[in-house]
Design an enzyme around this catalytic site. Sequence first.
Site, mmCIF file in Angstrom:
data_model
loop_
_atom_site.group_PDB
_atom_site.id
_atom_site.type_symbol
_atom_site.label_atom_id
_atom_site.label_comp_id
_atom_site.label_asym_id
_atom_site.label_seq_id
_atom_site.Cartn_x
_atom_site.Cartn_y
_atom_site.Cartn_z
ATOM 1 N N LYS A 54 18.580 -31.448 -15.766
ATOM 2 C CA LYS A 54 18.358 -31.743 -17.030
ATOM 3 C C LYS A 54 17.407 -30.526 -17.876
ATOM 4 C CE LYS A 54 18.383 -36.614 -16.402
ATOM 5 N NZ LYS A 54 17.759 -37.664 -15.889
ATOM 6 N N GLN A 98 11.564 -40.066 -16.016
ATOM 7 C CA GLN A 98 12.462 -40.186 -14.979
ATOM 8 C C GLN A 98 12.214 -41.519 -14.205
ATOM 9 O OE1 GLN A 98 15.236 -38.201 -14.588
ATOM 10 N NE2 GLN A 98 16.076 -39.772 -13.010
ATOM 11 N N ASP A 121 16.779 -41.517 -23.774
ATOM 12 C CA ASP A 121 17.623 -42.299 -22.844
ATOM 13 C C ASP A 121 17.872 -43.746 -23.489
ATOM 14 O OD1 ASP A 121 18.278 -41.257 -20.427
ATOM 15 O OD2 ASP A 121 16.418 -41.657 -19.165
#
Length: 294
Positions: A54, A98, A121
Site C-alpha cells: 500500500k 491494518q 477502508d
Amino acid sequence: MTATIIDGKAVAATLRGRIADEAARLKARSGLVPGLATVLVGADPASEVYVRNKRKTAEALGFNSIHVELPADTTQAELLARVRGLNADKSVHGILVQLPLPKGLDEVPVLDALDPAKDVDALTPVNAGLLLSGRAQLVSCTPAGVMLLLKQYVGDIAGKEALVIGRSLLFGKPAAQLLLAANATVTMAHSRSKDLPMLARRADILVAAIGKPEFVKAGWIKPGAVVIDVGINRVDAGDGKYKLVGDVDYGPASEVAGAITPVPGGVGAMTIICLMQNTLIAACAQTGLPLPKF
Ligand code: NAP
C-alpha cells in the site's frame, strides 16, 4: 464452455493511470498532495506485506505516505491516541489501520475513534450507514473493486440474480449493498445457510468470500455465470512451498462459468488501487475540491 478470464491486473492498471493523472492535475492546480497514513501494530508477516504494498503504491502515485509502526504490546490507549493524532493532522487525508490487530487489542474502539472522513477502508459505522443510504463517498475497497470488474466485464447487472457467500463487514455486507444499488437481486449466504449448491445454481453472479480453499465446486455454478472469487488462501504446493488459491475450485469452475476471476490476478489486484482512489476522494472532500470521477 471455457470462461473469459477477468483480468483484474489490467483493470487495476487502467484505474491506476487515471488516478496518477488526477493526482498530478490536483497538485499542479491546487498544490494538494493526498496523504495516506498506514498504521501497523505488531509484526504479522502477511500484514507487513500488505502495508508495504500500500505504501509503495501511494508513493508511486506521488501521494504523501505516512507510516506508523507500533509494537505488538502497544496498549489500547496508545493506539487510540495515535489514531486521534492522525485524525488531527491536516496533511493526512486517509488513515488505514491494518487489521487484524494483535491479540489483546480491540478493533471496535479503534474504528470508532477513526474520523469517518479519513476512513479510506470504509469500515466505520458512519461509512457503512452512508453506503446503506446510497450516499457513500468512501466505499470499502475490495467490494468497490469487484463492482468495477463487473462494470467492465458484464456492464448492466440490473435484474440479475447475485449470490454473495460470506457476510463480513469488510467484504460481504458492503458487496451485497453495492450489488443491490446496481439493481441486482441479491441473496447473502453464510455458514448457517442451507443448501448452498442450490442457492449458487440460481446465481447469474456468484461472489465467494469465505476463506476456504476451493470450497465452491463447478457443479454449483450455473452455466455461463460470472464467478467472482474474493478468497485468498495459502495452501501447501507440495514442494515445501505454498501457493495462493481462491474460494472457488478454479480449473473445473472455469469450464462451466461464463467469466471468472483468477487468484491471484483477479479481485486482489483491485483492492490497493481502490484504496488509492478513496484517498484521492477523501483528500478532495476534506479540502473542498470537486470530487474526481473515474
Ligand atoms: P471472514 O471475516 O473471514 O468471514 C468468512 C465468511 O464466510 C463468514 O461470513 C462466514 O459465515 C462465511 N463462511 C464460513 N464458512 C462457510 C461455509 N461453510 N459456508 C458458507 N459460508 C461460510 O470474511 P472476509 O474477511 O470477507 O474474507 C473472506 C476471504 O476473502 C478470505 O480468504 C480473505 O483473505 C479474502 N479477502 C480478500 C480480499 C482481497 O483483496 N482480495 C479482501 C478481503 C478478504 P458466518 O458469518 O456465518 O461465520
